[in-house]
Design a protein around this motif. Structure first.
Motif, PDB file in Angstrom:
ATOM      1  N   ASP A   1       0.921  -1.304   0.057  1.00  0.00           N
ATOM      2  CA  ASP A   1       0.152  -0.165   0.002  1.00  0.00           C
ATOM      3  C   ASP A   1       0.903   1.423  -0.164  1.00  0.00           C
ATOM      4  O   ASP A   1       0.167   2.289   0.230  1.00  0.00           O
ATOM      5  CB  ASP A   1      -0.842  -0.092   0.993  1.00  0.00           C
ATOM      6  CG  ASP A   1      -0.230  -0.063   2.652  1.00  0.00           C
ATOM      7  OD1 ASP A   1       0.958  -0.248   2.437  1.00  0.00           O
ATOM      8  OD2 ASP A   1      -1.016   0.110   3.551  1.00  0.00           O
ATOM      9  N   ALA A   2       2.145   1.214  -0.178  1.00  0.00           N
ATOM     10  CA  ALA A   2       3.021   2.169  -0.217  1.00  0.00           C
ATOM     11  C   ALA A   2       2.868   3.067  -1.407  1.00  0.00           C
ATOM     12  O   ALA A   2       3.157   2.691  -2.580  1.00  0.00           O
ATOM     13  CB  ALA A   2       4.542   1.865  -0.012  1.00  0.00           C
ATOM     14  N   ASP A   3       2.527   4.246  -1.440  1.00  0.00           N
ATOM     15  CA  ASP A   3       2.489   5.112  -2.631  1.00  0.00           C
ATOM     16  C   ASP A   3       3.349   6.503  -2.535  1.00  0.00           C
ATOM     17  O   ASP A   3       3.280   7.137  -1.800  1.00  0.00           O
ATOM     18  CB  ASP A   3       1.023   5.692  -2.546  1.00  0.00           C
ATOM     19  CG  ASP A   3       0.688   6.617  -3.940  1.00  0.00           C
ATOM     20  OD1 ASP A   3       1.408   6.520  -4.736  1.00  0.00           O
ATOM     21  OD2 ASP A   3      -0.439   7.406  -3.673  1.00  0.00           O
ATOM     22  N   CYS A   4       4.434   6.299  -3.429  1.00  0.00           N
ATOM     23  CA  CYS A   4       5.444   7.288  -3.294  1.00  0.00           C
ATOM     24  C   CYS A   4       4.643   8.609  -3.986  1.00  0.00           C
ATOM     25  O   CYS A   4       4.414   8.698  -4.911  1.00  0.00           O
ATOM     26  CB  CYS A   4       6.615   6.697  -4.166  1.00  0.00           C
ATOM     27  SG  CYS A   4       7.996   8.284  -4.196  1.00  0.00           S
ATOM     28  N   VAL A   5       4.795   9.716  -3.088  1.00  0.00           N
ATOM     29  CA  VAL A   5       4.193  11.011  -3.441  1.00  0.00           C
ATOM     30  C   VAL A   5       5.170  11.945  -3.797  1.00  0.00           C
ATOM     31  O   VAL A   5       4.890  13.115  -4.274  1.00  0.00           O
ATOM     32  CB  VAL A   5       3.168  11.460  -2.683  1.00  0.00           C
ATOM     33  CG1 VAL A   5       2.084  10.323  -2.342  1.00  0.00           C
ATOM     34  CG2 VAL A   5       3.727  11.544  -1.251  1.00  0.00           C
ATOM     35  N   HIS A   6       6.471  11.830  -3.326  1.00  0.00           N
ATOM     36  CA  HIS A   6       7.589  12.764  -3.606  1.00  0.00           C
ATOM     37  C   HIS A   6       8.839  11.958  -3.587  1.00  0.00           C
ATOM     38  O   HIS A   6       9.138  11.060  -2.832  1.00  0.00           O
ATOM     39  CB  HIS A   6       7.650  13.673  -2.784  1.00  0.00           C
ATOM     40  CG  HIS A   6       8.436  15.110  -3.157  1.00  0.00           C
ATOM     41  ND1 HIS A   6       9.839  15.050  -2.856  1.00  0.00           N
ATOM     42  CD2 HIS A   6       8.076  16.278  -3.649  1.00  0.00           C
ATOM     43  CE1 HIS A   6      10.206  16.206  -3.366  1.00  0.00           C
ATOM     44  NE2 HIS A   6       9.281  16.680  -3.765  1.00  0.00           N
ATOM     45  N   ASN A   7       9.855  12.291  -4.728  1.00  0.00           N
ATOM     46  CA  ASN A   7      11.032  11.746  -5.092  1.00  0.00           C
ATOM     47  C   ASN A   7      11.976  11.809  -3.631  1.00  0.00           C
ATOM     48  O   ASN A   7      13.115  11.089  -3.547  1.00  0.00           O
ATOM     49  CB  ASN A   7      11.788  12.256  -6.071  1.00  0.00           C
ATOM     50  CG  ASN A   7      10.892  11.794  -7.451  1.00  0.00           C
ATOM     51  OD1 ASN A   7      10.121  10.841  -7.517  1.00  0.00           O
ATOM     52  ND2 ASN A   7      11.252  12.570  -8.395  1.00  0.00           N
ATOM     53  N   ASP A   8      11.930  12.731  -2.838  1.00  0.00           N
ATOM     54  CA  ASP A   8      12.572  12.852  -1.507  1.00  0.00           C
ATOM     55  C   ASP A   8      12.237  11.770  -0.628  1.00  0.00           C
ATOM     56  O   ASP A   8      12.552  11.870   0.655  1.00  0.00           O
ATOM     57  CB  ASP A   8      12.609  14.193  -0.925  1.00  0.00           C
ATOM     58  CG  ASP A   8      13.283  14.993  -1.745  1.00  0.00           C
ATOM     59  OD1 ASP A   8      14.172  14.607  -2.574  1.00  0.00           O
ATOM     60  OD2 ASP A   8      13.062  16.472  -1.508  1.00  0.00           O
ATOM     61  N   GLY A   9      11.402  10.873  -0.852  1.00  0.00           N
ATOM     62  CA  GLY A   9      11.185   9.643   0.070  1.00  0.00           C
ATOM     63  C   GLY A   9       9.881   9.841   0.902  1.00  0.00           C
ATOM     64  O   GLY A   9       9.822   9.437   1.900  1.00  0.00           O
ATOM     65  N   PHE A  10       8.699  10.568   0.497  1.00  0.00           N
ATOM     66  CA  PHE A  10       7.601  10.539   1.054  1.00  0.00           C
ATOM     67  C   PHE A  10       6.536   9.588   0.328  1.00  0.00           C
ATOM     68  O   PHE A  10       6.677   9.514  -0.600  1.00  0.00           O
ATOM     69  CB  PHE A  10       7.077  12.078   0.970  1.00  0.00           C
ATOM     70  CG  PHE A  10       7.978  13.057   1.633  1.00  0.00           C
ATOM     71  CD1 PHE A  10       7.590  13.631   2.890  1.00  0.00           C
ATOM     72  CD2 PHE A  10       8.883  13.585   0.891  1.00  0.00           C
ATOM     73  CE1 PHE A  10       8.266  14.493   3.501  1.00  0.00           C
ATOM     74  CE2 PHE A  10       9.716  14.663   1.360  1.00  0.00           C
ATOM     75  CZ  PHE A  10       9.219  15.323   2.662  1.00  0.00           C
ATOM     76  N   TYR A  11       5.824   9.090   1.435  1.00  0.00           N
ATOM     77  CA  TYR A  11       4.963   7.899   1.022  1.00  0.00           C
ATOM     78  C   TYR A  11       3.489   7.904   1.833  1.00  0.00           C
ATOM     79  O   TYR A  11       3.662   8.386   2.834  1.00  0.00           O
ATOM     80  CB  TYR A  11       5.600   6.524   1.454  1.00  0.00           C
ATOM     81  CG  TYR A  11       6.760   6.002   0.457  1.00  0.00           C
ATOM     82  CD1 TYR A  11       6.563   5.490  -0.505  1.00  0.00           C
ATOM     83  CD2 TYR A  11       7.972   6.568   0.676  1.00  0.00           C
ATOM     84  CE1 TYR A  11       7.495   4.953  -1.362  1.00  0.00           C
ATOM     85  CE2 TYR A  11       9.129   6.017   0.038  1.00  0.00           C
ATOM     86  CZ  TYR A  11       8.832   5.463  -1.100  1.00  0.00           C
ATOM     87  OH  TYR A  11       9.863   5.124  -1.849  1.00  0.00           O
ATOM     88  N   PHE A  12       2.496   7.717   1.120  1.00  0.00           N
ATOM     89  CA  PHE A  12       1.307   7.492   1.750  1.00  0.00           C
ATOM     90  C   PHE A  12       1.164   6.109   1.765  1.00  0.00           C
ATOM     91  O   PHE A  12       1.338   5.262   0.940  1.00  0.00           O
ATOM     92  CB  PHE A  12       0.151   8.076   0.924  1.00  0.00           C
ATOM     93  CG  PHE A  12      -0.387   9.510   1.239  1.00  0.00           C
ATOM     94  CD1 PHE A  12      -0.663  10.016   2.473  1.00  0.00           C
ATOM     95  CD2 PHE A  12       0.080  10.519   0.274  1.00  0.00           C
ATOM     96  CE1 PHE A  12      -1.141  11.288   2.763  1.00  0.00           C
ATOM     97  CE2 PHE A  12      -0.074  11.742   0.546  1.00  0.00           C
ATOM     98  CZ  PHE A  12      -0.630  12.259   1.668  1.00  0.00           C
ATOM     99  N   PHE A  13       0.545   5.706   2.961  1.00  0.00           N
ATOM    100  CA  PHE A  13       0.107   4.301   3.372  1.00  0.00           C
ATOM    101  C   PHE A  13      -1.269   4.032   3.698  1.00  0.00           C
ATOM    102  O   PHE A  13      -1.881   5.114   4.476  1.00  0.00           O
ATOM    103  CB  PHE A  13       0.920   3.794   4.665  1.00  0.00           C
ATOM    104  CG  PHE A  13       2.444   3.638   4.055  1.00  0.00           C
ATOM    105  CD1 PHE A  13       3.011   2.616   3.651  1.00  0.00           C
ATOM    106  CD2 PHE A  13       3.128   4.809   4.485  1.00  0.00           C
ATOM    107  CE1 PHE A  13       4.269   2.147   3.491  1.00  0.00           C
ATOM    108  CE2 PHE A  13       4.523   4.504   4.178  1.00  0.00           C
ATOM    109  CZ  PHE A  13       5.059   3.237   3.925  1.00  0.00           C
ATOM    110  N   ASN A  14      -2.050   3.441   3.014  1.00  0.00           N
ATOM    111  CA  ASN A  14      -3.551   3.225   3.413  1.00  0.00           C
ATOM    112  C   ASN A  14      -3.496   2.094   4.569  1.00  0.00           C
ATOM    113  O   ASN A  14      -3.055   1.073   4.454  1.00  0.00           O
ATOM    114  CB  ASN A  14      -4.208   2.508   2.084  1.00  0.00           C
ATOM    115  CG  ASN A  14      -4.492   3.659   1.272  1.00  0.00           C
ATOM    116  OD1 ASN A  14      -5.232   4.500   1.523  1.00  0.00           O
ATOM    117  ND2 ASN A  14      -4.490   2.913   0.115  1.00  0.00           N
ATOM    118  N   ILE A  15      -4.033   2.562   5.818  1.00  0.00           N
ATOM    119  CA  ILE A  15      -4.334   1.730   6.638  1.00  0.00           C
ATOM    120  C   ILE A  15      -5.798   1.706   7.206  1.00  0.00           C
ATOM    121  O   ILE A  15      -6.112   2.635   7.668  1.00  0.00           O
ATOM    122  CB  ILE A  15      -3.235   1.927   7.967  1.00  0.00           C
ATOM    123  CG1 ILE A  15      -3.228   3.348   8.552  1.00  0.00           C
ATOM    124  CG2 ILE A  15      -2.071   1.452   7.745  1.00  0.00           C
ATOM    125  CD1 ILE A  15      -2.385   3.653   9.616  1.00  0.00           C
TER     126      ILE A  15
END
Length: 143
Positions: free
Chosen positions: A79-93
């Motif tokens: 469920d990791a969704d990379c939203v920025h190349n600097d290592g920011f991720y959204f996770f669906n929980i």
């Protein structure tokens, strides 16, 4: 091969034990999570929601056991969704989305910078990567 000995203290009776070196070093190299209190606050607020609480525990466990030198975050969390190349991720929980900033140093760190429901996510970030980037810049996470 070196053997590590340690003491386990059961009240007043310390016992010398042999510690498995590989397990010791694997434990010592666990990823450190900064901002974990934000997730624990959501968990406490939703104590009756067992599914959400279990998913938060799974996320914490996944992050703690993540080895950035050996695997990618999307290998351990689908469920990791990379939203920025600097290592920011959204996770669906469950019904929440958690924005995780992954920073790696010699020890490895994951910093939780935003936690909220999907509705709060849509209000704040408008399902738009450009808006996410503006929010990250405004809050001094990126230049």
């Amino acid at each position: 091969m070196y053997r590590i000995f340690g003491y386990i203290c059961f009240k007043k009776n310390p016992k010398k034990v042999r510690i498995n070196t590989e397990l010791f070093y694997n434990f010592a190299r666990r990823m450190r999570i900064l901002g974990k209190k934000k997730l624990l606050k959501v968990k406490k607020k939703n104590i009756g929601n067992k599914k959400l609480c279990d998913e938060i525990d799974n996320l914490i466990s996944s992050l703690e056991n993540f080895k950035p030198n050996e695997q990618s975050i999307s290998d351990i969390r689908k469920d990791a969704d990379c939203v920025h190349n600097d290592g920011f991720y959204f996770f669906n929980i469950n019904i929440h989305r958690t924005l995780i900033m992954i920073e790696f140093d010699e020890e490895g760190e994951a910093t939780i910078i935003w936690v909220g429901t999907h509705k709060e996510y849509e209000t704040t970030f408008k399902n738009n990567k450009a808006t996410i980037k503006k929010w990250l810049r405004k809050n001094n996470y990126i230049d």
